[in-house]
Design a protein around this motif. Structure first.
Motif, PDB file in Angstrom:
ATOM      1  N   TYR A 112      44.831 120.959  65.915  1.00  0.00           N
ATOM      2  CA  TYR A 112      46.045 121.706  65.599  1.00  0.00           C
ATOM      3  C   TYR A 112      46.097 122.092  64.128  1.00  0.00           C
ATOM      4  O   TYR A 112      46.509 123.203  63.782  1.00  0.00           O
ATOM      5  CB  TYR A 112      47.282 120.877  65.981  1.00  0.00           C
TER       6      TYR A 112
ATOM      7  N   TYR B  38      54.263 118.486  74.274  1.00  0.00           N
ATOM      8  CA  TYR B  38      53.868 119.039  72.980  1.00  0.00           C
ATOM      9  C   TYR B  38      54.569 118.451  71.766  1.00  0.00           C
ATOM     10  O   TYR B  38      54.097 118.637  70.648  1.00  0.00           O
ATOM     11  CB  TYR B  38      54.077 120.565  72.988  1.00  0.00           C
TER      12      TYR B  38
ATOM     13  N   TRP C  73      53.649 128.145  69.977  1.00  0.00           N
ATOM     14  CA  TRP C  73      52.756 127.848  68.853  1.00  0.00           C
ATOM     15  C   TRP C  73      53.056 128.788  67.682  1.00  0.00           C
ATOM     16  O   TRP C  73      53.072 128.362  66.520  1.00  0.00           O
ATOM     17  CB  TRP C  73      51.310 127.982  69.296  1.00  0.00           C
TER      18      TRP C  73
ATOM     19  N   HIS D  16      44.666 129.910  67.348  1.00  0.00           N
ATOM     20  CA  HIS D  16      45.289 129.036  68.333  1.00  0.00           C
ATOM     21  C   HIS D  16      44.385 127.830  68.591  1.00  0.00           C
ATOM     22  O   HIS D  16      43.152 127.941  68.501  1.00  0.00           O
ATOM     23  CB  HIS D  16      45.529 129.800  69.643  1.00  0.00           C
ATOM     24  N   PRO D  17      44.953 126.671  68.914  1.00  0.00           N
ATOM     25  CA  PRO D  17      44.112 125.492  69.163  1.00  0.00           C
ATOM     26  C   PRO D  17      43.036 125.705  70.216  1.00  0.00           C
ATOM     27  O   PRO D  17      41.926 125.174  70.081  1.00  0.00           O
ATOM     28  CB  PRO D  17      45.135 124.439  69.616  1.00  0.00           C
TER      29      PRO D  17
ATOM     30  N   TRP E   5      46.136 125.935  62.652  1.00  0.00           N
ATOM     31  CA  TRP E   5      47.166 126.395  61.708  1.00  0.00           C
ATOM     32  C   TRP E   5      46.537 126.900  60.420  1.00  0.00           C
ATOM     33  O   TRP E   5      46.897 127.962  59.913  1.00  0.00           O
ATOM     34  CB  TRP E   5      48.121 125.243  61.406  1.00  0.00           C
TER      35      TRP E   5
ATOM     36  N   LEU F 235      56.124 127.536  65.893  1.00  0.00           N
ATOM     37  CA  LEU F 235      55.814 126.350  65.097  1.00  0.00           C
ATOM     38  C   LEU F 235      55.088 126.737  63.812  1.00  0.00           C
ATOM     39  O   LEU F 235      55.418 126.244  62.721  1.00  0.00           O
ATOM     40  CB  LEU F 235      54.963 125.381  65.914  1.00  0.00           C
ATOM     41  N   CYS F 236      54.095 127.601  63.927  1.00  0.00           N
ATOM     42  CA  CYS F 236      53.342 128.032  62.742  1.00  0.00           C
ATOM     43  C   CYS F 236      54.257 128.723  61.737  1.00  0.00           C
ATOM     44  O   CYS F 236      54.138 128.516  60.527  1.00  0.00           O
ATOM     45  CB  CYS F 236      52.199 128.963  63.153  1.00  0.00           C
TER      46      CYS F 236
ATOM     47  N   VAL G  76      53.051 128.745  75.872  1.00  0.00           N
ATOM     48  CA  VAL G  76      52.414 127.856  74.906  1.00  0.00           C
ATOM     49  C   VAL G  76      52.011 128.618  73.640  1.00  0.00           C
ATOM     50  O   VAL G  76      52.228 128.151  72.514  1.00  0.00           O
ATOM     51  CB  VAL G  76      51.188 127.164  75.536  1.00  0.00           C
ATOM     52  N   VAL G  77      51.447 129.802  73.819  1.00  0.00           N
ATOM     53  CA  VAL G  77      51.026 130.607  72.668  1.00  0.00           C
ATOM     54  C   VAL G  77      52.234 131.051  71.850  1.00  0.00           C
ATOM     55  O   VAL G  77      52.222 130.993  70.609  1.00  0.00           O
ATOM     56  CB  VAL G  77      50.206 131.825  73.130  1.00  0.00           C
TER      57      VAL G  77
ATOM     58  N   ARG H   1      52.306 116.239  69.601  1.00  0.00           N
ATOM     59  CA  ARG H   1      51.262 117.016  68.926  1.00  0.00           C
ATOM     60  C   ARG H   1      51.842 117.798  67.751  1.00  0.00           C
ATOM     61  O   ARG H   1      51.223 117.885  66.678  1.00  0.00           O
ATOM     62  CB  ARG H   1      50.602 117.981  69.913  1.00  0.00           C
ATOM     63  N   TYR H   2      53.013 118.377  67.967  1.00  0.00           N
ATOM     64  CA  TYR H   2      53.665 119.129  66.895  1.00  0.00           C
ATOM     65  C   TYR H   2      53.997 118.209  65.722  1.00  0.00           C
ATOM     66  O   TYR H   2      53.819 118.587  64.553  1.00  0.00           O
ATOM     67  CB  TYR H   2      54.948 119.779  67.418  1.00  0.00           C
TER      68      TYR H   2
END
Length: 216
Positions: free
Chosen positions: A170, A44, A91, A179-180, A174, A94-95, A87-88, A47-48
């Motif tokens: 992604y 990840y 995420w 979620h993606p 956001w 990150l958000c 993963v969620v 991607r991030y």
């Protein structure tokens, strides 16, 4: 149409008790990282980084935010593993960090203007859609692109338009506060619906046969 959050999911930094501090303190990664965490980072981190660069337009700032998020994930890795979905939850962290960074950069007029222009574009395009289907003189519903776009849900419409604007999955997740995987699912459904509504065979089947065809 319901308003979608501009800066995605996660706690509102403006309401956080630590709003005056960094959302993800700059500390070093713990030693002896578990192998499943290292696998997560390998999967990840890229991607991030791409998402952070797409939002902030600053590779150095993106690298810093993502590093800090991965540090927080490492620190709380056992708790994240115990949760329903690593993963969620990652995420969400990150958000939150990206949301905080955008708010912190409110003095950056270019960044804020880009995001506001994107939101305004979606609102204008939604407003331009027809309120009802166009019906021809024979009572047949027209299957033009605008009519078909108007049949999509607000979330599906926004995702299709943002994808057409070459925004990543992604970024769309956001920007819309989801979620993606939800973006991918809605995009798949929307494209299937558009393909069905605009497919030439669908139009031919709905048309009346010619005299030659009727004789056959």
């Amino acid at each position: 149409m319901n308003e979608e959050p501009l800066f995605a999911i996660g706690p509102d930094p403006a309401r956080d008790p630590d709003a005056g501090q960094s959302a993800t303190p700059a500390v070093d990664l713990p030693v002896d990282l578990p192998i499943d965490y290292e696998a997560f980072v390998l999967t990840y981190r890229g991607r991030y980084l791409r998402l952070a660069e797409e939002i902030l337009g600053d590779p150095a700032a993106a690298e810093k935010v993502v590093h800090q998020v991965l540090v927080q994930i490492a620190i709380h890795w056992p708790q994240l593993l115990a949760g329903p979905d690593v993963v969620v939850n990652a995420w969400g962290l990150l958000c939150h960090a990206l949301r905080f960074e955008v708010r912190r950069r409110e003095s950056d007029p270019e960044l804020i203007a880009r995001l506001e222009r994107l939101r305004a574009m979606l609102a204008q395009m939604r407003a331009a859609l027809p309120d009802a289907y166009t019906v021809d003189d024979d009572g047949r519903v027209q299957t033009g692109i605008f009519e078909q776009l108007g049949r999509l849900t607000p979330r599906q419409f926004d995702i299709v338009i943002l994808r057409a604007a070459k925004r990543s999955t992604y970024f769309i997740a956001w920007f819309l506060g989801t979620h993606p995987s939800t973006v991918d699912r809605n995009l798949k459904r929307a494209l299937a619906q558009l393909e069905e509504g605009l497919h030439p065979l669908h139009v031919l089947k709905s048309a009346r046969p010619t005299r030659r065809g009727a004789r056959r």
